[in-house]
Scaffold this motif. Sequence first.
Motif, mmCIF file in Angstrom:
data_model
loop_
_atom_site.group_PDB
_atom_site.id
_atom_site.type_symbol
_atom_site.label_atom_id
_atom_site.label_comp_id
_atom_site.label_asym_id
_atom_site.label_seq_id
_atom_site.Cartn_x
_atom_site.Cartn_y
_atom_site.Cartn_z
ATOM 1 N N LEU A 58 0.832 -1.198 0.000
ATOM 2 C CA LEU A 58 0.000 0.000 0.000
ATOM 3 C C LEU A 58 0.867 1.249 0.000
ATOM 4 C CD1 LEU A 58 -2.690 -1.058 2.647
ATOM 5 C CD2 LEU A 58 -2.834 -1.230 0.155
ATOM 6 N N PHE A 59 0.318 2.337 -0.505
ATOM 7 C CA PHE A 59 1.039 3.608 -0.500
ATOM 8 C C PHE A 59 0.854 4.268 0.864
ATOM 9 C CE2 PHE A 59 -0.206 2.957 -4.990
ATOM 10 C CZ PHE A 59 1.064 2.844 -5.528
ATOM 11 N N PRO A 60 1.932 4.415 1.637
ATOM 12 C CA PRO A 60 1.778 4.886 3.022
ATOM 13 C C PRO A 60 1.271 6.316 3.132
ATOM 14 C CG PRO A 60 4.105 4.776 2.416
ATOM 15 C CD PRO A 60 3.347 4.123 1.311
ATOM 16 N N VAL A 98 -6.925 5.177 2.836
ATOM 17 C CA VAL A 98 -7.541 3.952 2.335
ATOM 18 C C VAL A 98 -8.317 4.246 1.054
ATOM 19 C CG1 VAL A 98 -9.380 2.277 2.807
ATOM 20 C CG2 VAL A 98 -7.660 2.780 4.561
ATOM 21 N N ARG A 99 -9.104 5.318 1.062
ATOM 22 C CA ARG A 99 -9.894 5.674 -0.118
ATOM 23 C C ARG A 99 -8.993 5.897 -1.338
ATOM 24 N NH1 ARG A 99 -14.867 7.572 -0.707
ATOM 25 N NH2 ARG A 99 -15.123 7.858 1.545
ATOM 26 N N ASP A 100 -7.894 6.626 -1.164
ATOM 27 C CA ASP A 100 -7.014 6.934 -2.285
ATOM 28 C C ASP A 100 -6.249 5.697 -2.760
ATOM 29 O OD1 ASP A 100 -7.846 9.553 -2.267
ATOM 30 O OD2 ASP A 100 -6.178 10.268 -1.036
ATOM 31 N N VAL A 111 -15.283 3.354 -5.396
ATOM 32 C CA VAL A 111 -14.558 3.199 -4.140
ATOM 33 C C VAL A 111 -15.533 3.029 -2.980
ATOM 34 C CG1 VAL A 111 -13.024 4.328 -2.499
ATOM 35 C CG2 VAL A 111 -12.513 4.426 -4.944
ATOM 36 N N ASP A 112 -16.593 3.823 -2.948
ATOM 37 C CA ASP A 112 -17.589 3.706 -1.876
ATOM 38 C C ASP A 112 -18.224 2.317 -1.882
ATOM 39 O OD1 ASP A 112 -17.168 6.259 -0.920
ATOM 40 O OD2 ASP A 112 -18.811 7.150 -2.078
ATOM 41 N N ARG A 113 -18.518 1.812 -3.073
ATOM 42 C CA ARG A 113 -19.128 0.486 -3.174
ATOM 43 C C ARG A 113 -18.176 -0.585 -2.646
ATOM 44 N NH1 ARG A 113 -18.322 -3.102 -7.042
ATOM 45 N NH2 ARG A 113 -17.495 -1.535 -8.484
ATOM 46 N N LEU A 114 -16.893 -0.492 -2.993
ATOM 47 C CA LEU A 114 -15.921 -1.474 -2.530
ATOM 48 C C LEU A 114 -15.684 -1.361 -1.025
ATOM 49 C CD1 LEU A 114 -13.350 -1.392 -5.461
ATOM 50 C CD2 LEU A 114 -14.666 -3.375 -4.697
ATOM 51 N N LEU A 115 -15.661 -0.153 -0.503
ATOM 52 C CA LEU A 115 -15.490 0.019 0.947
ATOM 53 C C LEU A 115 -16.596 -0.690 1.711
ATOM 54 C CD1 LEU A 115 -14.461 3.792 1.031
ATOM 55 C CD2 LEU A 115 -13.036 1.883 1.785
ATOM 56 N N ARG A 116 -17.831 -0.556 1.211
ATOM 57 C CA ARG A 116 -18.956 -1.239 1.877
ATOM 58 C C ARG A 116 -18.858 -2.745 1.681
ATOM 59 N NH1 ARG A 116 -21.658 3.135 -0.525
ATOM 60 N NH2 ARG A 116 -22.365 1.779 -2.232
#
Length: 365
Positions: free
Chosen positions: A85-87, A91-93, A117-122
């Motif tokens: 991950l890019f530190p 998380v969203r970005d 992104v919102d769909r994947l977060l859920r």
Amino acid sequence: MSLVISHLARRFGATPVLRGIELEVRQGELIALLGPSGSGKTTLLRIIAGLDWPDAGGLSFDGTDWLAKSAAERRIGFVFQHYALFPHMTVRDNIAFGLTVLPRATRPGQAQIAATVDRLLRFLQIDGLADRYPAELSGGQRQRVALGRAMAIEPRVLLLDEPFGALDAQVRRDLRRWLRGVHDSTGTTTIFVTHDQEEAFELADRVVVMNGGVVEQIGHPDEIYDHPATPFVARFLGLTVELPIAMRAGRAEASGLDLSALPRRAIPDGPATLFLRPADIQPVPDPAAPFRVTEIASTGALLRIVAESDTGCRIEAEVSRREGRDLRVGHAVGLRPAAGQIFPGGATPLARPASAPKALKEARP
């Protein structure tokens, strides 16, 4: 739409790493590449991803030659063991990253990226973590973010390289069940690398057992567990007890062993080798038997019992404490295997020779 790997070969210097790999992955399958370190699993995964190139053989997806396409053109999702991950990104970005770097002609608009992104977060159950940075997450949370980033581009194939290797045992078990649920919900064709047998058998539709750059066996987890095809697969899956036996009319025979529970096998008469798991061997008190108990050790739920014969044959069995409560060191016992695998001949080679790969006809892109 299937992924077809044919006669794939790769060597690093004088060392062959892949030797004629043949594999077809069907659409929507979850495939595990299982094997010890150095078996070629990660090299094969990197070639599928377009991060490495074979010296010979073919790789196609839905009839298209993937060796003529770059990694970006293949639209592969890749999840690494250590997340990558890019530190400096939230998380969203991190999840949005793959979408933001697509070529302008295929890049979604900002609103569409945000909605994805919102769909994947859920979907990944991390919507409460959207504004956190990787350093503020647990290992399991980071792995979910890495999976979300890979899924955001709607990959044709999702690749996972030891995805749970950096996590503790309980988190690994929880994430395995969760990942299987994610796969069933999305139907994405998925290939993952692991050396963990339990992980491969719990997650995969089919398991590909690799050793020394060749495929030893492909099949459903239960099929491979119950019927290992080669001595290497048998040893790798825990059939660590190897006994010389004789085959007569399809039946296995050996002094001091009650092999009546083993089914008939289509194996020629003569010497053979029986592979057993310690848990499949039941010691039975028998004053006339040639084996004597020499060691008994408790692991809590199990007793590990070592029995030896006068000829020096040493066998380790595992039984529940209840089943072994009447056994003592010095007792004479017969041994009754409940299941096992038989290979003809006394010699048990570790691997079969690979078929010779055909040379690549076209230059690498």
